[in-house]
Each structure stands twice: as C-alpha cells, then as structure tokens.
Design an enzyme around this catalytic site. Structure first.
Site, PDB file in Angstrom:
ATOM      1  N   GLY A 238       0.839  -1.206   0.000  1.00 28.84           N
ATOM      2  CA  GLY A 238       0.000   0.000   0.000  1.00 28.84           C
ATOM      3  C   GLY A 238       0.871   1.252   0.000  1.00 28.84           C
ATOM      4  O   GLY A 238       0.829   2.048  -0.925  1.00 28.84           O
ATOM      5  N   GLY A 467       0.885  -6.953   4.038  1.00 29.25           N
ATOM      6  CA  GLY A 467       2.162  -7.645   4.050  1.00 29.25           C
ATOM      7  C   GLY A 467       3.004  -7.309   5.268  1.00 29.25           C
ATOM      8  O   GLY A 467       4.041  -7.922   5.490  1.00 29.25           O
ATOM      9  N   THR A 628       8.220 -10.092  11.867  1.00 28.86           N
ATOM     10  CA  THR A 628       7.669  -9.124  10.916  1.00 28.86           C
ATOM     11  C   THR A 628       8.190  -7.715  11.222  1.00 28.86           C
ATOM     12  O   THR A 628       8.338  -6.899  10.321  1.00 28.86           O
ATOM     13  CB  THR A 628       6.126  -9.157  10.899  1.00 28.86           C
ATOM     14  OG1 THR A 628       5.639  -8.942  12.218  1.00 28.86           O
ATOM     15  CG2 THR A 628       5.617 -10.488  10.370  1.00 28.86           C
ATOM     16  N   LYS A 694       4.682   1.149  20.224  1.00 26.94           N
ATOM     17  CA  LYS A 694       4.667   2.431  19.493  1.00 26.94           C
ATOM     18  C   LYS A 694       4.721   2.141  18.002  1.00 26.94           C
ATOM     19  O   LYS A 694       4.725   0.987  17.579  1.00 26.94           O
ATOM     20  CB  LYS A 694       5.888   3.284  19.849  1.00 26.94           C
ATOM     21  CG  LYS A 694       5.938   3.834  21.234  1.00 26.94           C
ATOM     22  CD  LYS A 694       6.994   4.975  21.361  1.00 26.94           C
ATOM     23  CE  LYS A 694       8.413   4.484  21.376  1.00 26.94           C
ATOM     24  NZ  LYS A 694       9.380   5.526  21.803  1.00 26.94           N
ATOM     25  N   GLY A 697       6.634   0.888  11.355  1.00 26.47           N
ATOM     26  CA  GLY A 697       6.876   0.750   9.916  1.00 26.47           C
ATOM     27  C   GLY A 697       7.623   1.914   9.302  1.00 26.47           C
ATOM     28  O   GLY A 697       8.685   1.750   8.690  1.00 26.47           O
ATOM     29  N   GLU A 698       7.089   3.099   9.455  1.00 26.34           N
ATOM     30  CA  GLU A 698       7.633   4.236   8.726  1.00 26.34           C
ATOM     31  C   GLU A 698       8.909   4.815   9.327  1.00 26.34           C
ATOM     32  O   GLU A 698       9.763   5.324   8.604  1.00 26.34           O
ATOM     33  CB  GLU A 698       6.555   5.299   8.547  1.00 26.34           C
ATOM     34  CG  GLU A 698       5.555   4.830   7.515  1.00 26.34           C
ATOM     35  CD  GLU A 698       4.266   5.607   7.526  1.00 26.34           C
ATOM     36  OE1 GLU A 698       4.113   6.480   6.673  1.00 26.34           O
ATOM     37  OE2 GLU A 698       3.406   5.334   8.378  1.00 26.34           O
TER      38      GLU A 698
HETATM   39 MO1  MOS Z   1       1.347   5.193   5.095  1.00 28.66          MO
HETATM   40  S1  MOS Z   1       2.325   6.633   3.996  1.00 28.66           S
HETATM   41  O1  MOS Z   1       0.911   6.175   6.365  1.00 28.66           O
HETATM   42  O2  MOS Z   1       0.075   4.517   4.318  1.00 28.66           O
END
Ligand code: MOS
Length: 731
Positions: A238, A467, A628, A694, A697-698
C-alpha cells in the site's frame, strides 16, 4: 504482562502466502468478468473539446464506451482529510482536465486486451490552459499553510524565539536541501472488481481503507453506503497509495451497473504515475545555531512542498524535525506550492523521511563545523521532554539506539577526516550516521471476538493486511491474552461486512490493532469468568470453560478507544472518516526513534556508490512480532537506499505529468544493491498503552537517506544536499 518479551512466532499467513493461496482483487478471473481500460489526456490542463469514440465502439469485443457525457452525475469524493478520496477530484464527471494522464474515457470489453486496444483508438481535441507542473515553475503559486483551511487543524511548531537565538549563536549552519517527487510502486496495481447483486454493490479492491472506499464510492455514486460492501483481505503493498477512495472505483462500479456484469478495472503502472498519489517535491531551508560546546540553541526549518491545484495536501515536516533534539528554540514553517498535477499523497514516511534528511544532514554538518563526533553531538542534545509542548515523551530511547548502533557497527574505529578511509582497491569508504523519528499515533476500533468450544477463536476488527504482518500481530496478541496458540486464531480484517474498517496507515496499525485485540480479549475473559463458578480464567483453556458451562460459543463486541479520543470517534469510524489520536496526547507526546549507521563504498573510477553495510537500531516500544518487525526495518532501509541514491519522478515542464512511468525508468534498488542489514530493537515498553507498543513501519525509513548522504560526505568530502545522490554528483 507488559514486561515480558513476545516470542518470535512465524507469520500466521506464511504458508498461505508461500502457496499463492491469497486472492488479491486483481487475481479475480471469473469467466463472466468484463474488463475495463482507460483512455487518458495527453494535456496537463484545460478541457476536452471533442471526443470521438466511434473507432473504439466498433473495435472487436467492446461492450461499452463511457465519456464525461455519460457520467456527469458522478459526485466529488472530498479529500481524505474530511472526505474520502486521495484527491477531491473525479475524472469523467466533466470535460475539465486537471493533470496530464487524467482519464477521459472508459472502455469495457470482453478481455483486457480488447479493452486496452479500443482505449487507444479514442480521439479527442482539447482547449489547453497554462500550467505549472513543478514547484520550480515560474509564477507558481505559493501559500502559507496556515492561510489555507488546513490552518485550523495543523499548527506550526514554535518554541521560544528561534530567530533571535540563531542570530546570536556562535556556530551556525544555514543550508537548503531538496527531496524529489517520488512514486510508490506497490507490486499489486490499484485495481477494482465491481459487481452488483440487485441494488447491492460489492467491491473487491486492495486498499488500506475499506470503509473509506465504501463511503467514498457511495458519495460519488450518490447511493446509500448501506448498499456498498468493500472486501480487501490482502493488499499487495500500500505505502499510502491505497489509503482512500480511488478514482477508478466508481468508474468500475458504473460500468458494472450498465453492463449488467462484474467489471474488473486494473490501472496500468504507467497510468498510476498520473492517477494515484505520490510523494510531493519538498524544498527545505534549515538553520541551526549552537554554542561552541555543541549545545543546540536554535533550529529553524522552513519547507515548501508541492500540492495540487484542487486540494491542499498538508505539509507536516516540521512536526517531526522539531522532535529530534532538545532545541533551545525552534520555529517551523510550512508552505504549499500549487502545481498542475493530481494531488500528492501520503507516501511512506511522507513528511518524516524528507524532514529527517534535511535536519540530520544539517546536524552532520554542524558536527564537522564543531569538530565533534556526530554520535556524541546527538547524545549530548538528547532530551526526554518535547521542546515544543514541554510534555514528556511517552518513552524515548533515541540515545540507546545511537549507543547500541555505534557498538554493533564498530563506530569507534572511524577516522572522522573525510576521504581518510580507503579500501585495498582504492575505493573510498565512508561511515555515516543519522537519527530518524516518526509520530506515535493510534486509532480506535470496534472489535468482535468469538470463542467456540471446538477450539477456534475468531476476531474481526478494522485493519488491513498489506504484508506488514497485521494478522500475525492480532493473532499473537489475542492468543497471548486468552492463553491459546496463535494458530487457533482466525483474523478477519479488510472487510466492511465483518467490522467497521478504518484507515491502516501512519504506522498506527500495530499499536491500534493490539489495543483493539487486548480490549476484546479482556472483554472475553470477563465473559468467560461469568461462566465459571469461581470466576477464575487464568490458567484455564477458554474452550474447556465453554465445555464445562455447556456452551458452544461465546461472542463479545468491544469498542476500544485510543487515548484521549471521545466516544464520537466510533461514529466517525462507522462513516469511514479518518480519526487519528496523537502524537500529542493530553499530558505526553509519542514518537518512535531509530538510529542508522551506514557504510558506503565509492568506487575509485566509476564513482559508483555502494552500500555494503547498514546497522539499524529502533525504539518502537515493545516488539510484538519480532520477525515481521525486523522485516519492516529491512524494508525501510532498502527504501531509504532507493530514496538516497535512486528514486525520482521526472517532469518535463513543457508537457507536465511524469515521464519515467515504469519500473525500468523509475529506478529502485534491486537485490544487487543491498548488502548486510543488521537490525536490532531496544524493545523497551512504551508507557502509553498496556502493550507498550509504538509506531514502527515508517520510522524505519526515516534517517536512512541522511546517514547515506553523511557517509558519502565522509567518503568523498562532497556535501550533497539534493536527493537522489547519483554518480554524476560525485564525479
Ligand atoms: Mo502510510 S504513507 O501512512 O500509508
């Protein structure tokens, strides 16, 4: 419970995935499916004057051709902040052209090939208007974000008098940097299969926001949302591109209604570059003032970022750069530049990656100006209190990330002198470091949980699996609380029939899902306790409790509220509206941190930049699913290598739009570009939630690009402030 570490369990859907069992929307291959294709505008701004569809209509296998004459009753979806769409624009509802590559006609045919061939036969003439496709276009309009409607929801971070403190600071850095336009390229294309059963519309679409698609579609088609179902069990990537109602969804639905058959519309990659969201270009002016000991007295971060003409896409860059250190004073400013493109969007670490690139490059420059080690300078300016709100961080282990990363990397052996480290073949070796930060946000959820005496647990909640391991996190959390195995838990997500869905984005997925699963499991434990004579559930199997009580099944429904949100949020969830809490909470502020240590190797003749080695240590609170989570960090590092050295979407100002619209010309890192990526976690629980989780991913991507840029400086003595850094910049 919060102070024991989670075990490393396999992905719950690993076997299915490896066997190719999950069906993505684009995989739908029913024999009765019709296929749609779009014809697009070659001009960037103006309107369609005439359109000739006769050749397309006569083409083999064609069932229907639509133009704006046929779809004028479509409504606008509204932009994601307050609406449902990635942009508040719907192609084909009028002859107006807002960007190059905008659809002007839709063809429905028996096969994908027939539809694609016929779409190429559409002929149109246009009235062209002047256009400004990039932030560097002459006379392009630049507005203060505070002067737009966004000014009521977004504030610029200010602490003290940064301009005065900067003016008198003995040591100063004053630089400009740029980050280019980039496009997400999930392997699964944006696609819809739309099918009507009576007046019920069923949509299969890979999305991060099934409820947003549902309500956006209802709004665009002018039908009640109760008639629409959106199903998205798996998303093939996504990255923010699939975070909302997409322009093709209503087109597929309208086509299916008129054709009386299900219609599949896959937007080809070349069209996605113009018709889905992207990372806007951003231009950064950074000023940092320090005393001679390296104490950070002031920082000023001013950003100009691209938006479209029809929407104000926000800039939230300085919300993160202001949280990197304990600045004496800080001033952030966000301006928007109105360009003639589709609306940009939230592409992975949308603001935070560019913000960290700008600020962490400047910090490295300051370290050199002071003659200090860049790790020591950062540690000396670490803080447990947010400089902007003066509230404590919910947890902050940025220092631990830096210390542990330096140790694992062997940073002590670094000679700080640029060009001082050489390999046997003459290659320049550079070692760079940078910190990344990302806001800790959360969403509320409505969850259903059922336990059956045959040994199965079913949980349905609002979340999406793209994913990142969402199902695994939900299964692990539910299983742990109920004392069952993760394999016995079936997780239903991405399905508006099962539970109200909400946007999975902003790295709030795991913390929100864990919050929801824990609340549901607690409610279940209470319900189970009532079935026992002594009220004890600990150490007992829920299935045995059911059997003993003569019950087949027990179901609970729970509303799990994110900290600080009011009960109104549940109405927002049911109506598909985005509702995030944080990063500023009532008496605390939540951010995740990561330290990246990078080795680059600059080849002596070709000047090719390689990245043989990265060490990344993250502070994301408690790690729920170690496997993951580590994958998320590795993915972020790979993306950071792309952001630093490869990715840029090019525009020719004469034509607008984007030029390199495929994976051959939009260059991303490949396996051969990736060396060793060593990932570690501080794994200390955050204070905000029982689970201690917390965002993760980003933040993984944040700080990779400046660490690489800083390493390139160390290797070559060349300070490069415009991304991407390519061979031609260090020749
Ligand atoms: Mo992500 S850029 O917050 O879908």
């Amino acid at each position: 419970m919060a102070d024991t570490h989670f075990p490393d369990i396999p992905r719950v859907d690993a076997r299915e995935k490896v066997c190719g069992a999950p069906i993505f929307a684009t995989d739908d291959a029913r024999p009765d499916l019709l296929h749609a294709a779009l014809a697009v505008s070659p001009i960037p701004r103006g309107r369609v004057l005439t359109i000739d569809t006769r050749a397309a209509q006569a083409s083999l296998g064609v069932r229907l051709v639509f133009t704006h004459d046929d779809l004028a009753d479509l409504q606008l979806p509204g932009f994601l902040l307050g609406g449902y769409g990635f942009q508040n624009f719907q192609p084909l509802r009028s002859p107006d052209i807002a960007y190059r590559g905008q659809p002007i006609a839709l063809v429905v045919a028996d096969s994908f090939e027939a539809a694609t061939e016929a779409a190429a036969l559409i002929q149109a003439t246009y009235v062209e208007d002047p256009f400004w496709p990039t932030i560097n276009s002459p006379n392009v309009e630049i507005i203060n974000q505070t002067d737009t409607p966004l000014g009521t929801i977004l504030t610029e971070p200010v602490a003290g008098d940064a301009d005065a403190a900067f003016a008198t600071a003995p040591v100063k850095i004053d630089i400009e940097l740029t980050c280019p336009t980039q496009h997400q390229n999930p392997i699964e294309l944006v696609a819809t299969v739309a099918e009507w059963k009576g007046n019920k519309l069923i949509v299969h679409e890979g999305t991060q926001n099934a409820e947003g698609v549902r309500h956006g579609l209802a709004r665009v088609l002018g039908i009640p949302a109760a008639q629409v179902e959106v199903i998205s069990p798996f998303v093939g990537g996504g990255f923010g591109q699939k975070n909302s109602y997409q322009m093709q969804t209503a087109l597929a639905a309208a086509a299916a209604r008129r054709a009386g058959a299900p219609v599949k519309l896959v937007v080809p990659r070349a069209q996605l570059f113009q018709d889905a969201s992207f990372r806007p270009t951003s231009r950064h002016h950074v000023q940092i003032g320090a005393d001679t000991s390296g104490k950070l007295l002031a920082a000023i971060h001013e950003v100009d970022a691209q938006t479209s003409r029809h929407d104000f896409f926000p800039g939230e860059y300085t919300a993160t750069s202001s949280r990197l250190y304990g600045w004496g004073a800080f001033r952030g400013r966000e301006r928007l530049v109105r360009t003639d493109t589709q609306t940009p969007g939230f592409m992975r670490a949308p603001f935070e990656h560019p913000a960290c690139f700008a600020m962490e490059t400047a910090i490295d420059e300051l370290a050199y100006a002071l003659g200090q080690d860049p790790v020591e300078l950062r540690l000396a300016n670490d803080t447990s209190v947010d400089a902007i709100t003066k509230r404590p961080f919910t947890s902050r282990y940025a220092g631990a990330c830096l210390r542990r990363g330096a140790e694992r990397f062997g940073w002590r052996a670094r000679n700080a002198e640029p060009q001082s480290m050489r390999d046997a073949d003459g290659a320049h070796i550079g070692w760079g470091v940078a910190l990344g930060a990302y806001p800790g946000m959360m969403i509320s959820s409505i969850v259903k949980l059922a336990v059956t005496r045959d040994g199965s647990v079913e949980i349905a909640t609002g979340a999406h699996e793209m994913g990142q391991g969402m199902r695994t996190v939900i299964a692990a959390t539910t299983a742990r609380k109920l004392g069952v195995t993760p394999g016995s838990v079936t997780v239903t997500i991405g399905d508006t029939r099962a539970a109200p869905q909400q946007l999975t984005a902003g790295s709030w997925g795991a913390s929100s899902a864990v919050l929801a699963a824990e609340a549901a499991a607690d409610a279940m434990r209470e319900a189970l306790a009532k079935l026992t004579t002594d009220g004890v559930v600990d150490g007992r199997s829920p299935f045995e409790i059911l059997k003993a009580a003569g019950r087949d099944c027990l179901e609970v429904e729970t509303m799990a509220k994110a900290p600080g949100q009011s009960a109104k949020v549940f109405d927002q969830i049911r109506s598909g509206m985005m509702s995030r809490a944080g990063p500023v909470f009532e008496d605390c502020v939540s951010f995740s941190f990561i330290a990246h240590f990078v080795e680059v190797r600059v080849e002596p003749r070709l000047r090719r930049i390689r990245v043989p080695r990265v060490v990344s240590v993250a502070d994301c609170g408690r790690v729920i699913s170690p496997r993951t989570a580590a994958s998320q960090v590795r993915g972020g590092v790979v993306w950071g290598i792309g952001a630093a050295l490869r990715e840029a979407s090019e525009t020719d100002p004469r034509y607008g739009g984007f030029l390199n619209t495929d994976l051959a010309e939009y260059v991303i890192p490949v396996n051969a570009d990736i060396g060793s990526i060593d990932v570690d976690f501080v794994d200390e629980p955050d204070s905000l939630l029982e689970s201690g989780v917390k965002s993760l991913g980003e933040v993984s991507l944040c700080g990779v690009a400046p660490a690489i840029g800083n390493a390139v400086f160390h290797a070559t003595g060349r300070r490069l402030r415009d991304l991407p850094i390519r061979i031609e910049h260090i020749l």
